[in-house]
Scaffold this motif. Structure first.
Motif, mmCIF file in Angstrom:
data_model
loop_
_atom_site.group_PDB
_atom_site.id
_atom_site.type_symbol
_atom_site.label_atom_id
_atom_site.label_comp_id
_atom_site.label_asym_id
_atom_site.label_seq_id
_atom_site.Cartn_x
_atom_site.Cartn_y
_atom_site.Cartn_z
ATOM 1 N N THR A 1 42.410 28.669 42.843
ATOM 2 C CA THR A 1 43.307 29.242 41.841
ATOM 3 C C THR A 1 42.948 30.703 41.572
ATOM 4 O OG1 THR A 1 43.472 27.062 40.798
ATOM 5 C CG2 THR A 1 44.231 28.943 39.508
ATOM 6 N N GLN A 2 41.677 30.990 41.467
ATOM 7 C CA GLN A 2 41.247 32.366 41.226
ATOM 8 C C GLN A 2 41.625 33.280 42.393
ATOM 9 O OE1 GLN A 2 37.115 31.522 40.574
ATOM 10 N NE2 GLN A 2 37.303 31.608 38.340
ATOM 11 N N ILE A 3 41.471 32.777 43.598
ATOM 12 C CA ILE A 3 41.833 33.567 44.776
ATOM 13 C C ILE A 3 43.330 33.843 44.792
ATOM 14 C CG2 ILE A 3 41.968 33.529 47.310
ATOM 15 C CD1 ILE A 3 39.302 31.979 47.255
ATOM 16 N N LEU A 4 44.126 32.833 44.480
ATOM 17 C CA LEU A 4 45.583 33.023 44.437
ATOM 18 C C LEU A 4 45.987 34.042 43.378
ATOM 19 C CD1 LEU A 4 46.893 29.367 44.925
ATOM 20 C CD2 LEU A 4 47.075 31.282 46.514
ATOM 21 N N VAL A 5 45.342 34.022 42.227
ATOM 22 C CA VAL A 5 45.647 34.978 41.167
ATOM 23 C C VAL A 5 45.317 36.398 41.629
ATOM 24 C CG1 VAL A 5 45.001 35.749 38.844
ATOM 25 C CG2 VAL A 5 45.420 33.331 39.282
ATOM 26 N N VAL A 6 44.177 36.568 42.266
ATOM 27 C CA VAL A 6 43.790 37.891 42.763
ATOM 28 C C VAL A 6 44.796 38.370 43.810
ATOM 29 C CG1 VAL A 6 42.040 39.136 44.081
ATOM 30 C CG2 VAL A 6 41.354 37.616 42.217
ATOM 31 N N LEU A 7 45.185 37.496 44.750
ATOM 32 C CA LEU A 7 46.170 37.870 45.768
ATOM 33 C C LEU A 7 47.511 38.242 45.145
ATOM 34 C CD1 LEU A 7 45.444 35.253 48.582
ATOM 35 C CD2 LEU A 7 44.926 37.696 48.593
ATOM 36 N N LEU A 8 47.928 37.522 44.140
ATOM 37 C CA LEU A 8 49.184 37.824 43.444
ATOM 38 C C LEU A 8 49.109 39.197 42.778
ATOM 39 C CD1 LEU A 8 51.992 36.872 42.522
ATOM 40 C CD2 LEU A 8 50.886 35.866 40.526
#
Length: 74
Positions: free
Chosen positions: A6-13
């Motif tokens: 989830t944290q990785i997806l937020v950073v990518l977004l």
């Protein structure tokens, strides 16, 4: 502590929002090119150091050979 999915997806977004989807490949290409140039420079430095050491070793060998020749002549 490893980041969660989830944290990785937020950073990518956030990255996509900041730079736009079209800029990301350009940024990645630039980073890849920078890394490639850095590795190339490191290899050139290592090759230069090796060449310098070889020249120094040959010079030292020549000095020793000259000294031995002079000792034999004396």
């Amino acid at each position: 502590m490893a980041p969660s999915a989830t944290q990785i997806l937020v950073v990518l977004l956030i990255v996509i929002l900041l730079f736009g989807a079209k800029k990301i490949p350009e940024l990645a290409k630039g980073m890849g090119s920078g890394i490639k140039n850095f590795k190339k420079a490191m290899k050139e430095d290592e090759d230069e150091e090796i060449a310098t050491k070889n020249v120094e070793n040959k010079a030292q060998d020549n000095i020793q050979a000259t000294t031995k020749t002079e000792e034999k002549q004396a």
